[in-house]
Write an enzyme that holds these catalytic residues in place. Structure first.
Site, PDB file in Angstrom:
ATOM      1  N   ASP A 184      39.950  46.069  38.492  1.00  0.00           N
ATOM      2  CA  ASP A 184      39.305  44.759  38.587  1.00  0.00           C
ATOM      3  C   ASP A 184      38.485  44.405  37.349  1.00  0.00           C
ATOM      4  O   ASP A 184      38.028  45.278  36.609  1.00  0.00           O
ATOM      5  CB  ASP A 184      38.362  44.727  39.796  1.00  0.00           C
ATOM      6  CG  ASP A 184      39.096  44.545  41.108  1.00  0.00           C
ATOM      7  OD1 ASP A 184      40.332  44.681  41.120  1.00  0.00           O
ATOM      8  OD2 ASP A 184      38.416  44.287  42.121  1.00  0.00           O
ATOM      9  N   ASP A 185      38.293  43.085  37.188  1.00  0.00           N
ATOM     10  CA  ASP A 185      37.285  42.481  36.305  1.00  0.00           C
ATOM     11  C   ASP A 185      37.679  42.384  34.835  1.00  0.00           C
ATOM     12  O   ASP A 185      36.945  41.811  34.045  1.00  0.00           O
ATOM     13  CB  ASP A 185      35.937  43.196  36.406  1.00  0.00           C
ATOM     14  CG  ASP A 185      35.308  43.096  37.771  1.00  0.00           C
ATOM     15  OD1 ASP A 185      35.856  42.370  38.613  1.00  0.00           O
ATOM     16  OD2 ASP A 185      34.281  43.758  38.008  1.00  0.00           O
ATOM     17  N   HIS A 222      41.414  36.937  39.987  1.00  0.00           N
ATOM     18  CA  HIS A 222      40.112  37.444  40.456  1.00  0.00           C
ATOM     19  C   HIS A 222      39.005  36.423  40.193  1.00  0.00           C
ATOM     20  O   HIS A 222      37.845  36.802  40.010  1.00  0.00           O
ATOM     21  CB  HIS A 222      39.822  38.767  39.738  1.00  0.00           C
ATOM     22  CG  HIS A 222      38.817  39.656  40.412  1.00  0.00           C
ATOM     23  ND1 HIS A 222      38.814  39.909  41.768  1.00  0.00           N
ATOM     24  CD2 HIS A 222      37.770  40.369  39.897  1.00  0.00           C
ATOM     25  CE1 HIS A 222      37.828  40.741  42.060  1.00  0.00           C
ATOM     26  NE2 HIS A 222      37.170  41.025  40.942  1.00  0.00           N
ATOM     27  N   HIS A 260      34.071  35.241  38.314  1.00  0.00           N
ATOM     28  CA  HIS A 260      33.673  36.302  39.244  1.00  0.00           C
ATOM     29  C   HIS A 260      32.711  35.772  40.309  1.00  0.00           C
ATOM     30  O   HIS A 260      31.675  36.365  40.610  1.00  0.00           O
ATOM     31  CB  HIS A 260      33.027  37.473  38.488  1.00  0.00           C
ATOM     32  CG  HIS A 260      33.072  38.764  39.268  1.00  0.00           C
ATOM     33  ND1 HIS A 260      32.024  39.191  40.059  1.00  0.00           N
ATOM     34  CD2 HIS A 260      34.021  39.725  39.383  1.00  0.00           C
ATOM     35  CE1 HIS A 260      32.329  40.358  40.616  1.00  0.00           C
ATOM     36  NE2 HIS A 260      33.533  40.708  40.219  1.00  0.00           N
ATOM     37  N   HIS A 267      37.853  49.804  38.204  1.00  0.00           N
ATOM     38  CA  HIS A 267      37.499  48.689  37.330  1.00  0.00           C
ATOM     39  C   HIS A 267      37.831  49.062  35.885  1.00  0.00           C
ATOM     40  O   HIS A 267      37.405  50.126  35.416  1.00  0.00           O
ATOM     41  CB  HIS A 267      36.016  48.355  37.436  1.00  0.00           C
ATOM     42  CG  HIS A 267      35.600  47.863  38.791  1.00  0.00           C
ATOM     43  ND1 HIS A 267      35.431  48.713  39.868  1.00  0.00           N
ATOM     44  CD2 HIS A 267      35.350  46.606  39.250  1.00  0.00           C
ATOM     45  CE1 HIS A 267      35.085  47.999  40.931  1.00  0.00           C
ATOM     46  NE2 HIS A 267      35.026  46.723  40.582  1.00  0.00           N
TER      47      HIS A 267
END
Length: 242
Positions: free
Chosen positions: A49-50, A100, A104, A194
């Site tokens: 993620d991210d 995503h 955020h 992540h």
């Protein structure tokens, strides 16, 4: 009938009604979100993620390439815009890309118009870098409610959470990340990592060591969409995702 008995009966009825309400409410949301595929007994999906991150994304991609492993990256739109070359590499090397949001945001805190913009702007950034548009979405922080996730579904996404959380973002150390995965992971799991993390991220070293450990236990690695496509019949025919 004694008062005490009446109270117990009343309490029992209230408890049952409360349980049924909670089960109905939970199931309404659970039908809209995916955490694993219990039929995929021999497969695991690694997710990141991210990102993309200026440093860690390339390191993780190198590790995946060395081990011939495909994974899924849930990217943030503003990071895609900053590092389109890294998103292109993710796609070029056969990994899956998921949305995503652009900034955020926790979608449970916003209305449909803002959610639509966040996802559309991210889609556009991904398309500009890769020529593809994602079909899967992960809510940042795992935060959602029935209204927000229903809207995301209407926009055409499969909504993905996870079944194993490494909490690598909190910098627990490589050994802790490894022990979490090895103690909790099973077939059909979606594991949360992540690739965008603070300096000193344990993720690259943990992933490098975990892949052979999980292979020794008989697991193969697939993207999230490949994981979800596996049916019980695939095993009876001795056919998995290649």
């Amino acid at each position: 009938m004694k008062i005490g008995v009446i109270k117990h009966i009343r309490f029992g009825i209230i408890s049952i009604l409360a349980f049924l309400f909670l089960m109905t409410h939970a199931s309404a949301e659970d039908t809209l979100i995916i955490k694993k595929n219990g039929m995929a007994e021999k497969h695991i999906a690694l997710t990141f993620d991210d990102g993309p991150h200026s440093k860690y994304t390339d390191i993780i991609l190198d590790i995946l390439k060395e081990n011939d492993v495909k994974a899924t990256f849930f990217v943030i739109g503003e990071n895609v815009a900053a590092h389109p070359d890294k998103v292109k590499r993710i796609n070029d090397e056969g990994h899956e890309i998921g949305n995503h949001t652009f900034n955020h945001i926790y979608i449970s805190d916003f209305g449909e118009e803002r959610i639509t913009k966040e996802l559309t702007d991210t889609d556009d950034a991904i398309f500009s870098a890769t020529g593809i548009r994602p079909k899967i979405f992960r809510p940042p922080g795992g935060c959602y409610n029935e209204k927000s996730i229903s809207h995301v579904k209407k926009l055409g996404y499969n909504c993905i959470l996870w079944s194993v959380d490494t909490r690598d973002w909190s910098l627990p150390g490589t050994e802790k990340v490894i022990s979490t995965v090895m103690n909790e992971a099973a077939g059909g799991d979606i594991i949360l990592f992540h690739d965008f993390n603070q300096n000193g991220s344990p993720t690259p070293d943990a992933v490098r060591r975990l892949i052979p450990l999980l292979k020794e236990k008989g697991y193969s690695f697939v993207t999230v969409s490949e994981l979800l496509a596996i049916k019980e019949d695939d095993y009876s025919k001795d056919v998995g995702v290649k």
